[in-house]
Design a protein around this motif. Sequence first.
Motif, PDB file in Angstrom:
ATOM      1  N   TYR A 114       0.924  -1.284  -0.135  1.00  0.00           N
ATOM      2  CA  TYR A 114      -0.013   0.079   0.042  1.00  0.00           C
ATOM      3  C   TYR A 114       0.865   1.335   0.103  1.00  0.00           C
ATOM      4  O   TYR A 114       0.740   2.108  -0.858  1.00  0.00           O
ATOM      5  CB  TYR A 114      -1.040   0.020   1.118  1.00  0.00           C
ATOM      6  CG  TYR A 114      -1.774   1.508   1.426  1.00  0.00           C
ATOM      7  CD1 TYR A 114      -2.868   1.293   0.772  1.00  0.00           C
ATOM      8  CD2 TYR A 114      -1.248   2.246   2.220  1.00  0.00           C
ATOM      9  CE1 TYR A 114      -3.734   2.672   0.624  1.00  0.00           C
ATOM     10  CE2 TYR A 114      -2.260   3.343   2.430  1.00  0.00           C
ATOM     11  CZ  TYR A 114      -3.272   3.700   1.598  1.00  0.00           C
ATOM     12  OH  TYR A 114      -3.841   4.508   1.733  1.00  0.00           O
TER      13      TYR A 114
ATOM     14  N   GLU B 179      -9.761   5.194  -8.557  1.00  0.00           N
ATOM     15  CA  GLU B 179      -9.882   6.449  -7.818  1.00  0.00           C
ATOM     16  C   GLU B 179      -9.394   7.606  -8.621  1.00  0.00           C
ATOM     17  O   GLU B 179     -10.042   8.786  -8.497  1.00  0.00           O
ATOM     18  CB  GLU B 179      -9.216   6.212  -6.371  1.00  0.00           C
ATOM     19  CG  GLU B 179      -9.845   5.083  -5.640  1.00  0.00           C
ATOM     20  CD  GLU B 179      -9.154   4.990  -4.329  1.00  0.00           C
ATOM     21  OE1 GLU B 179      -7.949   5.541  -4.044  1.00  0.00           O
ATOM     22  OE2 GLU B 179      -9.712   4.061  -3.476  1.00  0.00           O
TER      23      GLU B 179
ATOM     24  N   HIS C 246       2.811   2.975  -6.121  1.00  0.00           N
ATOM     25  CA  HIS C 246       3.472   3.469  -7.197  1.00  0.00           C
ATOM     26  C   HIS C 246       4.691   2.806  -7.892  1.00  0.00           C
ATOM     27  O   HIS C 246       4.855   2.956  -9.177  1.00  0.00           O
ATOM     28  CB  HIS C 246       3.661   5.002  -7.077  1.00  0.00           C
ATOM     29  CG  HIS C 246       4.585   5.383  -5.861  1.00  0.00           C
ATOM     30  ND1 HIS C 246       4.556   5.140  -4.757  1.00  0.00           N
ATOM     31  CD2 HIS C 246       5.911   5.876  -6.442  1.00  0.00           C
ATOM     32  CE1 HIS C 246       5.773   5.400  -4.245  1.00  0.00           C
ATOM     33  NE2 HIS C 246       6.434   5.968  -5.024  1.00  0.00           N
TER      34      HIS C 246
ATOM     35  N   GLU D 255      -4.403  -3.889  -6.622  1.00  0.00           N
ATOM     36  CA  GLU D 255      -4.585  -2.908  -5.848  1.00  0.00           C
ATOM     37  C   GLU D 255      -3.998  -1.628  -6.714  1.00  0.00           C
ATOM     38  O   GLU D 255      -4.620  -0.495  -6.387  1.00  0.00           O
ATOM     39  CB  GLU D 255      -3.601  -2.941  -4.714  1.00  0.00           C
ATOM     40  CG  GLU D 255      -4.013  -3.777  -3.453  1.00  0.00           C
ATOM     41  CD  GLU D 255      -4.992  -3.370  -2.669  1.00  0.00           C
ATOM     42  OE1 GLU D 255      -5.033  -2.395  -2.408  1.00  0.00           O
ATOM     43  OE2 GLU D 255      -5.887  -4.094  -2.940  1.00  0.00           O
ATOM     44  N   LYS D 256      -3.292  -1.868  -7.786  1.00  0.00           N
ATOM     45  CA  LYS D 256      -2.921  -0.771  -8.470  1.00  0.00           C
ATOM     46  C   LYS D 256      -4.258  -0.307  -9.262  1.00  0.00           C
ATOM     47  O   LYS D 256      -4.409   1.012  -9.360  1.00  0.00           O
ATOM     48  CB  LYS D 256      -1.860  -1.137  -9.576  1.00  0.00           C
ATOM     49  CG  LYS D 256      -0.618  -1.272  -8.884  1.00  0.00           C
ATOM     50  CD  LYS D 256       0.685  -1.433 -10.041  1.00  0.00           C
ATOM     51  CE  LYS D 256       1.938  -1.429  -9.419  1.00  0.00           C
ATOM     52  NZ  LYS D 256       3.165  -1.557 -10.474  1.00  0.00           N
TER      53      LYS D 256
ATOM     54  N   LYS E 176      -7.205  -0.527  -8.398  1.00  0.00           N
ATOM     55  CA  LYS E 176      -8.170  -0.110  -7.359  1.00  0.00           C
ATOM     56  C   LYS E 176      -7.914   1.439  -7.532  1.00  0.00           C
ATOM     57  O   LYS E 176      -8.643   2.385  -7.287  1.00  0.00           O
ATOM     58  CB  LYS E 176      -8.128  -0.524  -6.072  1.00  0.00           C
ATOM     59  CG  LYS E 176      -9.017  -0.043  -4.865  1.00  0.00           C
ATOM     60  CD  LYS E 176      -8.784  -0.578  -3.777  1.00  0.00           C
ATOM     61  CE  LYS E 176      -9.137  -2.260  -3.520  1.00  0.00           C
ATOM     62  NZ  LYS E 176      -8.848  -2.522  -2.165  1.00  0.00           N
ATOM     63  N   GLN E 177      -6.624   1.579  -7.078  1.00  0.00           N
ATOM     64  CA  GLN E 177      -5.830   3.192  -7.133  1.00  0.00           C
ATOM     65  C   GLN E 177      -6.313   3.885  -8.373  1.00  0.00           C
ATOM     66  O   GLN E 177      -6.798   5.119  -8.291  1.00  0.00           O
ATOM     67  CB  GLN E 177      -4.607   3.389  -6.801  1.00  0.00           C
ATOM     68  CG  GLN E 177      -4.090   4.838  -6.381  1.00  0.00           C
ATOM     69  CD  GLN E 177      -2.714   4.685  -5.533  1.00  0.00           C
ATOM     70  OE1 GLN E 177      -1.857   4.970  -6.128  1.00  0.00           O
ATOM     71  NE2 GLN E 177      -2.693   4.474  -4.509  1.00  0.00           N
TER      72      GLN E 177
END
Length: 253
Positions: A157, A205, A161, A198-199, A201-202
């Motif tokens: 998390y 956003e 990046h 997770e990437k 998901k970001q």
Amino acid sequence: MEENLNRNIVNKIFDMQETEICHNPYDHEQRKLFSIESGDLRQLRRCQREKYEGKLGRVADEDLRNDKNIAIIVITLASRAAIRGGISPELAFTMADNYICDIERQKDKKVIAKKAEEYEEEFARQVMEAKKSPETNHYVEKAKDLNLINKAKDYIYKHLHNVDIHRVWEETGINGDYLCRLFQKYEGCSVEKYIRKEKIKQAKELLQYSNYQIQEISEYLSFSNQSSFTKCFKLETGMTPKEFRKSCFKQTR
């Protein structure tokens, strides 16, 4: 308000330094908690008999309320030590709730102090019994596994990046194959797939709430190129990044 609290803390520390009367030593508290966590009733009782020139501290203005609050703190810390020792959280919380309610009913300071010690002993006794059970060993092992997974997820998390899978292994202190087995078992996917999810998901956003261009988001999340980003995004969401952003725009109109 905050300034007054800080001033009170500084004054109390100054008073303790002047009178040379401080709180009981930290290592005494730690030894008691370790005794409970180990289910070592004999060691716990030895710790309880130790006497110090210090004091427990002041956590309320009125004497009886102060003693009750200290007993509640003791019970709460003991319950957490017992959980670390292997008893189920639900049992520990239920015990703590009942013990605290009992403390609240008391009116005698000596009774409150005695009950707090008895309840510490009961937590240690429960841990001692739990350690005899194979089921407890399974619970402890599962807790360790989940802790490793949470460490990995926390690192991912914070470095999403530019996350490096080898650094994830280093942070958890275990080899990649074992960590991957843990992720498969508890997350239902490999570490690499978890990172990709997770990437995305970001990315969703950023597409919905920022003005960054799709190319910029792709670069920020360290995809090799925009085409690779689009392919991964569609695999996870069923839409291209452009289609997703457009659907978000329609919803806000």
